[in-house]
Design a protein around this motif. Structure first.
Motif, short mmCIF file in Angstrom:
data_model
loop_
_atom_site.label_atom_id
_atom_site.label_comp_id
_atom_site.label_asym_id
_atom_site.label_seq_id
_atom_site.Cartn_x
_atom_site.Cartn_y
_atom_site.Cartn_z
N GLN A 61 4.48 -2.01 -1.81
CA GLN A 61 4.69 -1.58 -0.43
C GLN A 61 4.47 -0.08 -0.30
O GLN A 61 3.91 0.39 0.69
CB GLN A 61 6.10 -1.96 0.02
CG GLN A 61 6.38 -1.64 1.49
CD GLN A 61 7.75 -2.11 1.94
OE1 GLN A 61 8.49 -2.69 1.15
NE2 GLN A 61 8.06 -1.88 3.20
N LEU A 62 4.89 0.72 -1.30
CA LEU A 62 4.66 2.15 -1.26
C LEU A 62 3.17 2.45 -1.27
O LEU A 62 2.69 3.34 -0.56
CB LEU A 62 5.37 2.83 -2.43
CG LEU A 62 5.17 4.34 -2.55
CD1 LEU A 62 5.66 5.05 -1.30
CD2 LEU A 62 5.86 4.88 -3.80
N ARG A 63 2.41 1.72 -2.06
CA ARG A 63 0.96 1.92 -2.09
C ARG A 63 0.35 1.61 -0.74
O ARG A 63 -0.58 2.30 -0.29
CB ARG A 63 0.34 1.05 -3.18
CG ARG A 63 0.70 1.46 -4.61
CD ARG A 63 -0.25 0.80 -5.60
NE ARG A 63 0.12 1.09 -6.97
CZ ARG A 63 0.77 0.27 -7.77
NH1 ARG A 63 1.13 -0.94 -7.29
NH2 ARG A 63 1.07 0.60 -8.99
N ARG A 64 0.84 0.56 -0.08
CA ARG A 64 0.30 0.22 1.23
C ARG A 64 0.61 1.32 2.25
O ARG A 64 -0.23 1.66 3.09
CB ARG A 64 0.87 -1.12 1.71
CG ARG A 64 0.32 -2.33 0.99
CD ARG A 64 0.64 -3.62 1.75
NE ARG A 64 2.08 -3.82 1.84
CZ ARG A 64 2.78 -4.51 0.93
NH1 ARG A 64 2.16 -5.04 -0.13
NH2 ARG A 64 4.06 -4.68 1.08
N VAL A 65 1.80 1.89 2.15
CA VAL A 65 2.16 2.98 3.08
C VAL A 65 1.24 4.17 2.86
O VAL A 65 0.72 4.78 3.81
CB VAL A 65 3.64 3.37 2.89
CG1 VAL A 65 3.95 4.66 3.66
CG2 VAL A 65 4.55 2.24 3.37
N LEU A 66 1.00 4.53 1.61
CA LEU A 66 0.12 5.67 1.33
C LEU A 66 -1.31 5.37 1.74
O LEU A 66 -2.04 6.25 2.21
CB LEU A 66 0.20 6.02 -0.16
CG LEU A 66 1.58 6.50 -0.66
CD1 LEU A 66 1.54 6.74 -2.16
CD2 LEU A 66 2.00 7.75 0.08
N GLU A 70 -3.54 7.37 4.52
CA GLU A 70 -4.89 7.91 4.26
C GLU A 70 -5.88 7.38 5.28
O GLU A 70 -6.79 8.11 5.73
CB GLU A 70 -5.31 7.54 2.83
CG GLU A 70 -6.61 8.18 2.39
CD GLU A 70 -6.93 7.85 0.96
OE1 GLU A 70 -7.98 8.32 0.47
OE2 GLU A 70 -6.15 7.12 0.33
N GLN A 71 -5.74 6.12 5.69
CA GLN A 71 -6.66 5.55 6.66
C GLN A 71 -6.48 6.20 8.03
O GLN A 71 -7.45 6.45 8.75
CB GLN A 71 -6.44 4.03 6.77
CG GLN A 71 -6.87 3.26 5.54
CD GLN A 71 -8.38 3.33 5.31
OE1 GLN A 71 -9.18 3.46 6.26
NE2 GLN A 71 -8.79 3.23 4.05
N GLN A 72 -5.23 6.49 8.43
CA GLN A 72 -5.00 7.09 9.74
C GLN A 72 -5.52 8.53 9.80
O GLN A 72 -5.77 9.05 10.89
CB GLN A 72 -3.50 7.07 10.06
CG GLN A 72 -2.96 5.68 10.34
CD GLN A 72 -1.49 5.71 10.69
OE1 GLN A 72 -0.87 6.76 10.75
NE2 GLN A 72 -0.91 4.52 10.94
N ALA A 73 -5.65 9.17 8.64
CA ALA A 73 -6.13 10.55 8.61
C ALA A 73 -7.64 10.64 8.57
O ALA A 73 -8.19 11.75 8.43
CB ALA A 73 -5.52 11.29 7.42
N ALA A 94 7.74 9.75 8.42
CA ALA A 94 9.02 9.25 8.94
C ALA A 94 8.87 7.88 9.58
O ALA A 94 9.68 6.98 9.34
CB ALA A 94 9.60 10.25 9.94
N ASP A 95 7.82 7.69 10.40
CA ASP A 95 7.63 6.40 11.07
C ASP A 95 7.24 5.31 10.09
O ASP A 95 7.64 4.14 10.25
CB ASP A 95 6.57 6.53 12.16
CG ASP A 95 7.01 7.48 13.27
OD1 ASP A 95 8.24 7.67 13.43
OD2 ASP A 95 6.13 8.03 13.96
N HIS A 96 6.47 5.67 9.06
CA HIS A 96 6.02 4.65 8.10
C HIS A 96 7.13 4.14 7.20
O HIS A 96 7.08 3.00 6.73
CB HIS A 96 4.89 5.22 7.22
CG HIS A 96 3.63 5.53 7.99
ND1 HIS A 96 2.65 4.60 8.25
CD2 HIS A 96 3.19 6.68 8.56
CE1 HIS A 96 1.67 5.15 8.94
NE2 HIS A 96 1.98 6.42 9.14
N LEU A 97 8.13 4.97 6.96
CA LEU A 97 9.17 4.60 6.01
C LEU A 97 10.40 4.02 6.69
O LEU A 97 11.40 3.76 6.03
CB LEU A 97 9.59 5.83 5.20
CG LEU A 97 8.49 6.43 4.32
CD1 LEU A 97 9.02 7.64 3.58
CD2 LEU A 97 7.96 5.41 3.34
#
Length: 599
Positions: A61-66, A70-73, A94-97
Motif C-alpha cells: 500500500q505504501l508503494r501504491r501511495v508513492l 509520482e503520477q500526480q506530479a 496528508a490526503d494520501h495517508l
C-alpha cells in the motif's frame, strides 16, 4: 561502557540505524522534485522497515501511495521539476495517508450503531434512539440546494420521513424501545420542547388508554433523569416495584447513597480558636477592610492564605448591555469625572475602546441611563455646596482600649460641621454606613472638641421596571451633648470594633456585611446564596471556613461562652447584634441634611 558478548551485535545494529537516519536526515534537507522524493521514501522504507509476511500488504500500500504521488506530479512534458521541501511533501502526502472509512459492520457483535435508515424494518430485541431532538430531525439542507430553497408539491417532506423512520423503529423493537432526548439546555437550563414526531408518538400512546389514567401512563413512559450520576433521582427504581435503581453506573449509585447516608449534623467550624495575637497598633485601613470582609481578613492576615480568583476570559461577542461590576465601575468613574470638573470626552473614548459599552444606539442608551443616575446623586449634593468643596484629610493617632489607632480620614469638608463626605454611585447599603461610622468615631476620638459629622449620598434602591428611587442621604453624628460624652461614646464604639478585630484574628467569625445587617434588623437576608453565585455564602473564604452551609444552618450555630454578650442563642445573630447594635447606640442617623445642622 564495557560492551561485551552479545551486546556487541545490538550496539552494531544501533550504530547502523543511527548512520542510516543521519544519511536520511541529510538527504531530506535538500529540496527535490516529487518523483525524487518518492524514490527517496521508497528507499528509506526498504532500509528502515520490515514487516512479517502476513502484513506485507502494508508495504504494498505504501508503494501504491508513492506511485500515485509520482503520477500526480507528471505533466504532459514529463515529470514535474518543481522543487519541494520537506514541509511541502508533508502537506502533499496528508490526503494520501488518511485512513479510508471502514465498511459498516452490521450484526458482528452484541451492539449495532447506525442511523435510522440502514436498519429500517430489521427486527431487534432492543431498539434505542439516542438524542431524538427537534434540531436533529429537521432537514438542514445546504445553501446551494435549489430544490430545498423553492419547495413544491410532491417534494420530499423531511418531517414525514422522520415520522416514518420513527414508526419503523417502533415496529422493529421486540422487547424494549428506549428513546432519549435533551430536556433542558446545558447552558441556561431552559426547557427544550419535545420534537414533533416524538410528541405525536407520545400522544398516540396516551390515546390508547382511558382518559382517567393518561397522566399516570405518561409518568410511566417518560422519565426525567438528572445530568449528574450522583443525583438523588438516580436512586429511584427503574420501574415501580423494581429494586434496581435508575442508573447504569454503580459508582454513581454508591456516591448518591453515601451522600444520602452522611451525617445530617455538620461539624462545628473552628472549634478551637488560635491563640490570641495582640497588636500594639492597628491602622484605620485595616479596620475598614475587616468590617467589609471579616472571614477573608482572618485567612489573609493571620493564616497567610490567599485563594486564587477566577478570572473571566474576555469574550468575542459584542456586548448588548452593561451589568454587574462593569455598570458600577462605569457610573463610579463618571461620577468622579463630574465631581472633578474634567472633560468627559476623553473618558468616553477610553470606555468605547475598552469594549465595555455596547455599540451604537445601545451604548448611547446605557450612557444616558448612567448619566441620569449620576445627575440625580449630584443634584442632591448640590443643594449643599459645602459638600462639593475641596476635600481635606485629617490624621488620626489615638490610644483606644490599649491599642494605638493610626490612619488618615480623607474626603473631609471644612466649615462649621466638618467631617467625611462620601458621594458614591453604589446603591444604599450597610457598606457605606459602616465606612462613615468608623471614620466618624476615629475623628471624634482624635479630636473630640470639633462637632464632626459624616455625610453619605448613594443611589436609591431599584423599584422594579421603574427608575430607581431617589438617592439616599445618611447624616451620622456621635451621640453625646458634651465633648466628654462624645469622646466616651466614640471610644466605646471603637473598642467594640477593636474587640471584633482581635476575635477575627483568632478564628473566622460568623460576621458578614449584608447578612449580619439583615439579621440584626430582623429582615430576611437575601444575599447569602444566589442562583448564579456571588452571594456571601458562595465566597471561597466563607466556604473554606463554614463549608456549604445554608442560611438556616449558619443561624443554627450555637453561641459559645466566650462570644460577645447578648440574648441571642446563635453565634451569627450574637455577632450581628454586637456590631450593628453598637452602631445604633453610638451614632444617630438624621437621614437628611437639614436635620443634620447644615451651616
Amino acid at each position: 561502557h564495557g560492551v561485551e558478548g552479545a551486546d556487541v551485535t545490538t550496539l552494531g545494529a544501533f550504530a547502523d540505524l543511527l548512520t542510516r537516519l543521519a544519511d536520511l536526515h541529510e538527504r531530506a534537507a535538500a529540496p527535490r522534485p516529487a518523483s525524487a522524493w518518492a524514490a527517496l521514501l521508497a528507499e528509506a522504507a526498504d532500509d528502515l522497515f520490515e514487516v512479517p509476511r502476513t502484513e506485507q500488504w502494508q508495504r504494498d500500500q505504501l508503494r501504491r501511495v508513492l506511485r500515485d504521488l509520482e503520477q500526480q506530479a507528471r505533466t504532459p512534458a514529463g515529470p514535474s521539476t518543481v522543487p519541494l521541501n520537506l514541509g511541502d511533501l508533508r502537506r502533499l502526502l496528508a490526503d494520501h495517508l488518511e485512513g479510508a472509512p471502514a465498511r459498516a459492520g452490521y450484526f458482528d457483535g452484541s451492539l449495532t450503531i447506525s442511523s435510522l435508515q440502514p436498519l429500517r424494518w430489521v427486527p431487534h430485541r432492543v431498539v434505542c434512539i439516542v438524542g431524538f431532538d427537534e434540531l436533529g430531525t429537521v432537514d438542514t439542507s445546504l445553501g446551494d440546494d435549489l430544490i430545498a430553497s423553492h419547495p413544491l408539491v410532491g417534494d420530499r417532506d423531511a418531517r414525514a420521513d422522520t415520522r416514518q423512520a420513527l414508526l419503523e423503529a417502533v415496529l422493529a423493537a421486540g422487547d424494549h424501545l428506549v428513546i432519549t432526548r435533551t430536556g433542558h439546555d446545558v447552558r441556561t437550563n431552559q426547557v427544550i420542547p419535545t420534537a414533533v414526531a416524538l410528541a405525536e408518538l407520545r400522544d398516540a400512546i396516551c390515546a390508547t388508554v382511558a382518559p382517567a389514567v393518561r397522566g399516570a401512563v405518561l409518568d410511566r413512559i417518560e422519565t426525567a433523569h438528572g445530568r449528574h450520576g450522583h443525583d438523588e433521582r438516580a436512586l429511584a427504581p427503574v420501574a415501580p416495584g423494581s429494586p434496581r435503581p435508575f442508573t447504569f453506573d454503580p459508582r454513581a449509585v454508591a456516591a448518591a447513597r453515601a451522600r444520602r447516608e452522611r451525617a445530617t449534623a455538620l461539624p462545628e467550624p473552628w472549634p478551637d480558636p488560635l491563640p490570641d495575637a495582640p497588636l500594639d497598633a492597628v491602622t484605620l485601613g485595616d479596620l475598614h477592610t475587616f468590617l467589609l470582609r471579616p472571614v477573608q481578613t482572618f485567612f489573609t492576615e493571620r493564616m497567610g492564605v490567599r485563594l486564587p480568583r477566577e478570572e473571566e476570559d474576555a469574550g468575542d461577542d459584542l456586548p448588548t448591555a452593561v451589568s454587574g461590576l462593569d455598570a458600577w465601575r462605569l457610573g463610579d468613574e463618571l461620577l468622579a469625572t463630574r465631581r472633578l470638573g474634567h472633560d468627559e470626552r476623553p473618558w468616553l473614548a477610553v470606555e468605547a475602546a475598552r469594549g465595555v459599552l455596547p455599540p451604537g444606539v445601545l451604548g448611547a442608551r446605557e450612557l444616558a441611563r448612567t448619566d441620569q443616575e449620576v445627575d440625580r446623586v449630584l443634584a442632591v449634593a448640590a443643594t449643599h455646596p459645602e459638600l462639593l468643596a475641596a476635600a481635606t484629610s485629617h490624621t488620626v493617632d489615638a490610644q483606644v482600649a490599649g491599642v494605638r489607632l493610626l490612619g488618615t480620614v480623607g474626603a473631609c469638608v471644612a466649615g462649621g460641621r466638618p467631617g467625611p463626605v462620601r458621594i458614591e454611585y453604589r446603591r444604599d447599603g450597610p457598606k457605606l454606613r459602616l465606612a462613615l461610622w468608623l471614620d466618624l468615631l476615629a475623628l471624634t476620638v482624635a479630636d473630640p472638641s470639633r462637632p464632626w459629622r459624616a455625610v453619605g449620598i448613594s443611589r436609591g434602591a431599584k423599584d422594579g421596571t421603574k427608575p430607581s428611587r431617589p438617592p439616599v442621604v445618611a447624616v451620622l453624628e456621635v451621640v453625646g451633648d458634651s465633648e466628654a460624652d462624645r469622646l466616651a461614646t466614640a471610644t466605646a464604639g471603637l473598642s467594640t470594633v477593636l474587640d471584633l478585630h482581635r476575635r477575627g484574628r483568632r478564628e473566622p467569625l460568623p460576621l458578614f456585611l449584608d447578612t449580619s445587617c439583615a439579621l440584626h434588623h430582623g429582615s430576611n437576608p437575601k444575599g447569602w446564596r444566589r442562583f448564579v453565585g456571588g452571594g456571601e455564602g458562595d465566597d471561597p473564604y466563607t466556604v473554606l471556613a463554614f463549608g456549604t452551609r445554608t442560611l438556616a444552618e449558619l443561624k443554627a450555630l450555637r453561641a459559645r461562652p466566650d462570644d460577645p454578650p447578648g440574648a441571642a442563642g446563635g453565634r451569627a445573630q450574637r455577632y450581628a447584634d454586637h456590631l450593628w447594635g453598637t452602631l445604633a447606640t453610638t451614632v444617630v442617623d438624621h437621614g437628611a441634611l437639614d436635620e443634620g445642622g447644615a451651616p
